[in-house]
Each structure stands twice: as structure tokens, then as C-alpha cells.
Design a protein around this motif. Structure first.
Motif, PDB file in Angstrom:
ATOM      1  N   HIS A 121      32.646  45.890  40.033  1.00  0.00           N
ATOM      2  CA  HIS A 121      31.999  47.129  39.593  1.00  0.00           C
ATOM      3  C   HIS A 121      30.820  46.825  38.658  1.00  0.00           C
ATOM      4  O   HIS A 121      29.702  47.267  38.895  1.00  0.00           O
ATOM      5  CB  HIS A 121      33.034  48.008  38.890  1.00  0.00           C
ATOM      6  CG  HIS A 121      32.671  49.454  38.842  1.00  0.00           C
ATOM      7  ND1 HIS A 121      32.424  50.205  39.962  1.00  0.00           N
ATOM      8  CD2 HIS A 121      32.506  50.318  37.801  1.00  0.00           C
ATOM      9  CE1 HIS A 121      32.129  51.439  39.617  1.00  0.00           C
ATOM     10  NE2 HIS A 121      32.165  51.539  38.304  1.00  0.00           N
ATOM     11  N   VAL A 153      35.850  53.378  43.689  1.00  0.00           N
ATOM     12  CA  VAL A 153      36.932  54.125  44.356  1.00  0.00           C
ATOM     13  C   VAL A 153      38.270  53.417  44.104  1.00  0.00           C
ATOM     14  O   VAL A 153      39.305  54.064  43.861  1.00  0.00           O
ATOM     15  CB  VAL A 153      36.631  54.281  45.868  1.00  0.00           C
ATOM     16  CG1 VAL A 153      37.852  54.797  46.613  1.00  0.00           C
ATOM     17  CG2 VAL A 153      35.445  55.214  46.077  1.00  0.00           C
ATOM     18  N   MET A 196      30.237  61.464  38.771  1.00  0.00           N
ATOM     19  CA  MET A 196      29.974  61.530  40.215  1.00  0.00           C
ATOM     20  C   MET A 196      28.725  62.381  40.489  1.00  0.00           C
ATOM     21  O   MET A 196      27.885  62.032  41.326  1.00  0.00           O
ATOM     22  CB  MET A 196      31.180  62.118  40.968  1.00  0.00           C
ATOM     23  CG  MET A 196      32.417  61.243  40.981  1.00  0.00           C
ATOM     24  SD  MET A 196      32.125  59.584  41.622  1.00  0.00           S
ATOM     25  CE  MET A 196      32.231  58.608  40.156  1.00  0.00           C
ATOM     26  N   SER A 226      26.189  54.794  33.032  1.00  0.00           N
ATOM     27  CA  SER A 226      26.914  53.686  32.397  1.00  0.00           C
ATOM     28  C   SER A 226      27.734  54.190  31.211  1.00  0.00           C
ATOM     29  O   SER A 226      28.892  53.794  31.024  1.00  0.00           O
ATOM     30  CB  SER A 226      25.940  52.610  31.908  1.00  0.00           C
ATOM     31  OG  SER A 226      25.213  52.126  32.998  1.00  0.00           O
ATOM     32  N   ILE A 252      31.846  54.049  30.607  1.00  0.00           N
ATOM     33  CA  ILE A 252      32.501  53.470  29.427  1.00  0.00           C
ATOM     34  C   ILE A 252      33.402  54.510  28.755  1.00  0.00           C
ATOM     35  O   ILE A 252      34.500  54.183  28.288  1.00  0.00           O
ATOM     36  CB  ILE A 252      31.433  52.880  28.472  1.00  0.00           C
ATOM     37  CG1 ILE A 252      30.857  51.622  29.145  1.00  0.00           C
ATOM     38  CG2 ILE A 252      32.041  52.533  27.120  1.00  0.00           C
ATOM     39  CD1 ILE A 252      29.576  51.124  28.584  1.00  0.00           C
ATOM     40  N   PHE A 260      39.305  54.250  40.619  1.00  0.00           N
ATOM     41  CA  PHE A 260      39.759  55.653  40.625  1.00  0.00           C
ATOM     42  C   PHE A 260      41.180  55.747  41.200  1.00  0.00           C
ATOM     43  O   PHE A 260      42.068  56.389  40.622  1.00  0.00           O
ATOM     44  CB  PHE A 260      38.760  56.463  41.467  1.00  0.00           C
ATOM     45  CG  PHE A 260      39.155  57.880  41.740  1.00  0.00           C
ATOM     46  CD1 PHE A 260      39.078  58.849  40.746  1.00  0.00           C
ATOM     47  CD2 PHE A 260      39.604  58.257  42.994  1.00  0.00           C
ATOM     48  CE1 PHE A 260      39.440  60.168  40.999  1.00  0.00           C
ATOM     49  CE2 PHE A 260      39.965  59.572  43.266  1.00  0.00           C
ATOM     50  CZ  PHE A 260      39.880  60.531  42.257  1.00  0.00           C
TER      51      PHE A 260
END
Ligand code: HEM
Length: 166
Positions: free
Chosen positions: A34, A89, A109, A157, A161, A92
Motif C-alpha cells: 500500500h 481492499v 474513497m 494520505s 493515517i 479494508f
């Protein structure tokens, strides 16, 4: 928590979530994919955006070179985004009960969709810029999109975080 994850999804993803939470290797690999992909895509994007600002004072030849460079950079940015989306994903899916109900996740998103639209607008703008002066409306639009791109990269970003620390 604004909404809870559908039971069928939680159930289907349980083996992955269990495996992920008991593994040290899986979180390391997936998080590296990622963040590594974001360094690649974001690094190319920010450096190209910076160059776009410098084109205000560049010669016609340098501006033409910049347009060629930009078209070479798109594949790296898109490739990095694809890897970050796949690994995202997986992140998630490893904790769907937390992320599904998170407004930070869905805002992130939405910001990613905005980044993709902005990238598409940039590519379309670039196409008509060959041979045009630095003050042409297209170059002004490209500089505006470069500002939007930089703001979005940092905001997304930050949202990522926040997700880790919520
Ligand atoms: C469809 C695309 C994406 C999805 C589904 C996604 C999902 C996630 C999730 C669920 C986390 C939390 C991970 C955890 O708790 O360990 C995360 C972390 C993060 N994301 Fe994304 N993400 C995506 C794209 C992006 C993009 C495009 C960026 C940057 C511009 C980004 C930046 C970050 C950052 C910086 C973190 C924190 C990493 C860490 O410190 O471990 N993500 N992402």
C-alpha cells in the motif's frame, strides 16, 4: 459508526480477517504494498506537478519536452494507484467491521474518486497543449489541476493515517 457492515460480508471475509490478525507477515506485506505503491505513484505525480509550475517561464521546446515526459509518467501513476487500490481492499477486508462504518474511510474513497477525475481532466487538457504559449487557457487549467492533485495526494494520505489511528 454511521452504518454497520452487512453480516454476509463480515462472514465471507472472516477467514482473511482471522489470518491477517494472527499473522505478522501479511500486515507487513500488504501495508508495504500500500505505502510502497503510494510512494511510487505520489512521487511521480508530485514531481511532475512541480515541473508543470516551472513551465510558466520555460521555452517552447522545454514545454514540449514536459508534455512528452507527462505522458510517460501516467503509466507509473496509474500502476501505483492500481497496486494501492488492491492492497487497500485487502486492508479494508481485514477489518471490515471497523472500516465499513467509518466516515473517514468513505471520505477517503470519495477523495480517491476526485483524484482519478482530476487525473483524467489533466490528461485531456494536455492533449491540446502542443505548440501553445505558457499563458494559454489550457496551461492555466493544467496548473490549476496540478494544485488540486497536490492537495488531494496529501489529504488522502492524511485520511489513510487517521484510519490507522482511529
Ligand atoms: C481504493 C483505494 C484504497 C483503499 C480501499 C484504501 C484503504 C486503506 C485502509 C483500510 C487503510 C487502513 C490500514 C490499517 O488500518 O492498517 C489504509 C491506510 C492508508 N492509506 Fe489507503 N486505501 C486506498 C488508497 C489510498 C491512496 C490512493 C492513498 C494516498 C494517496 C492512501 C494512503 C494511505 C495511508 C498513508 C495509509 C496509512 C498507512 C499506514 O500507516 O499503515 N490509500 N488505506
Amino acid at each position: 459508526m454511521i452504518l454497520s457492515a452487512p453480516e454476509v460480508l463480515v462472514h465471507a471475509l472472516k477467514p482473511w480477517a482471522e489470518f491477517y490478525s494472527h499473522s505478522k507477515v501479511a500486515p507487513t506485506v500488504v501495508t508495504f504494498l500500500h505505502v510502497g505503491a503510494l510512494i511510487l505513484a505520489g512521487g511521480f505525480a508530485l514531481s511532475t506537478d512541480r515541473d508543470t509550475f516551472r513551465m510558466v517561464r520555460a521555452s517552447d521546446a522545454v514545454r514540449a519536452q514536459h508534455l512528452d515526459d507527462r505522458s510517460g509518467v501516467h503509466a507509473w501513476v496509474v500502476g501505483g494507484l492500481v497496486v494501492s487500490a488492491i492492497s487497500g481492499v485487502l486492508l479494508f477486508a481485514a477489518d471490515i467491521e471497523t472500516f465499513f462504518g467509518s466516515w473517514v474511510f468513505w471520505s477517503k474513497m470519495a477523495l480517491i474518486v476526485a483524484l482519478l477525475i482530476n487525473g483524467y481532466v489533466m490528461m485531456r487538457t494536455e492533449r491540446g497543449l502542443h505548440g501553445t504559449p505558457a499563458q494559454a487557457p489550457g496551461w492555466i487549467a493544467l496548473r490549476r489541476s496540478a494544485v488540486v492533485s497536490i492537495v488531494l495526494w496529501f489529504t488522502i494520505s492524511l485520511a489513510g493515517i487517521i484510519l490507522v489511528n482511529m
